[in-house]
Design a protein around this motif. Structure first.
Motif, mmCIF file in Angstrom:
data_model
loop_
_atom_site.group_PDB
_atom_site.id
_atom_site.type_symbol
_atom_site.label_atom_id
_atom_site.label_comp_id
_atom_site.label_asym_id
_atom_site.label_seq_id
_atom_site.Cartn_x
_atom_site.Cartn_y
_atom_site.Cartn_z
ATOM 1 N N ALA A 33 -1.938 23.889 13.521
ATOM 2 C CA ALA A 33 -3.105 24.532 13.660
ATOM 3 C C ALA A 33 -3.477 25.979 12.804
ATOM 4 O O ALA A 33 -4.377 26.040 12.147
ATOM 5 C CB ALA A 33 -3.612 24.795 14.990
ATOM 6 N N VAL A 34 -2.296 26.467 12.990
ATOM 7 C CA VAL A 34 -2.330 27.660 11.989
ATOM 8 C C VAL A 34 -2.240 27.280 10.761
ATOM 9 O O VAL A 34 -2.877 27.936 9.791
ATOM 10 C CB VAL A 34 -0.864 28.464 12.344
ATOM 11 C CG1 VAL A 34 -0.622 29.542 11.373
ATOM 12 C CG2 VAL A 34 -0.871 29.090 13.546
ATOM 13 N N LEU A 35 -1.557 26.424 10.176
ATOM 14 C CA LEU A 35 -1.414 25.794 8.553
ATOM 15 C C LEU A 35 -2.826 25.468 8.407
ATOM 16 O O LEU A 35 -3.399 25.779 7.285
ATOM 17 C CB LEU A 35 -0.362 24.862 8.522
ATOM 18 C CG LEU A 35 -0.353 24.096 7.160
ATOM 19 C CD1 LEU A 35 -0.166 25.126 6.026
ATOM 20 C CD2 LEU A 35 0.500 22.847 7.110
ATOM 21 N N SER A 36 -3.526 24.667 9.143
ATOM 22 C CA SER A 36 -4.954 24.290 8.830
ATOM 23 C C SER A 36 -5.915 25.082 8.598
ATOM 24 O O SER A 36 -6.644 25.202 7.704
ATOM 25 C CB SER A 36 -5.573 23.354 9.777
ATOM 26 O OG SER A 36 -6.699 22.838 9.696
ATOM 27 N N ALA A 37 -5.948 26.283 9.515
ATOM 28 C CA ALA A 37 -6.717 27.361 9.371
ATOM 29 C C ALA A 37 -6.359 28.360 8.055
ATOM 30 O O ALA A 37 -7.228 28.697 7.229
ATOM 31 C CB ALA A 37 -6.614 28.305 10.476
ATOM 32 N N ALA A 38 -5.169 28.478 7.754
ATOM 33 C CA ALA A 38 -4.656 28.962 6.699
ATOM 34 C C ALA A 38 -5.060 28.555 5.382
ATOM 35 O O ALA A 38 -5.946 29.214 4.402
ATOM 36 C CB ALA A 38 -3.271 29.461 6.553
ATOM 37 N N THR A 39 -5.128 27.233 5.103
ATOM 38 C CA THR A 39 -5.303 26.607 4.082
ATOM 39 C C THR A 39 -7.075 26.304 3.881
ATOM 40 O O THR A 39 -7.445 26.521 2.962
ATOM 41 C CB THR A 39 -4.773 25.152 4.040
ATOM 42 O OG1 THR A 39 -5.126 24.403 5.016
ATOM 43 C CG2 THR A 39 -3.489 25.235 3.896
ATOM 44 N N THR A 40 -7.656 26.225 5.091
ATOM 45 C CA THR A 40 -9.244 26.401 4.858
ATOM 46 C C THR A 40 -9.657 27.691 4.349
ATOM 47 O O THR A 40 -10.564 27.740 3.455
ATOM 48 C CB THR A 40 -9.806 26.145 6.484
ATOM 49 O OG1 THR A 40 -9.003 24.994 6.788
ATOM 50 C CG2 THR A 40 -11.079 26.027 6.392
ATOM 51 N N VAL A 41 -9.035 28.815 4.866
ATOM 52 C CA VAL A 41 -9.583 29.938 4.348
ATOM 53 C C VAL A 41 -9.207 30.306 2.803
ATOM 54 O O VAL A 41 -9.977 30.542 2.245
ATOM 55 C CB VAL A 41 -8.860 31.215 5.186
ATOM 56 C CG1 VAL A 41 -9.155 32.406 4.656
ATOM 57 C CG2 VAL A 41 -9.314 30.980 6.634
#
Length: 81
Positions: A33-41
């Motif tokens: 979830a953290v990786l997904s959020a970071a890459t989206t930003v």
């Protein structure tokens, strides 16, 4: 430090911390979830690669680091046989 390397370190750190607190399944889920959020930003900026291009190398590196840690852990017995 480049953004991909920062994401690798962050993913491994989050997964290790949460795994120690709540178990492997929860640690892996939270790290994803953290990786997904970071890459989206990060992918929102103009001229930056798409999110999928960022997630795949970071995921493979992070998983490789964890597999390497498991292979050299003392729980697996002596390395000489």
């Amino acid at each position: 430090m480049g953004p991909l390397l920062a994401m690798v370190y962050a993913t491994v750190a989050v997964q290790s911390l949460v795994t120690g607190l709540a178990g492997e399944v929860v640690g892996t889920f939270v790290a994803a979830a953290v990786l997904s959020a970071a890459t989206t930003v990060y992918a929102r900026g103009p001229g930056r690669p798409p999110r999928l291009v960022l997630i795949l190398p970071v995921t493979s590196i992070a998983v490789g680091l964890l597999v390497g840690a498991v292979l050299v852990s003392p729980r697996n017995g002596p390395a000489d046989g």
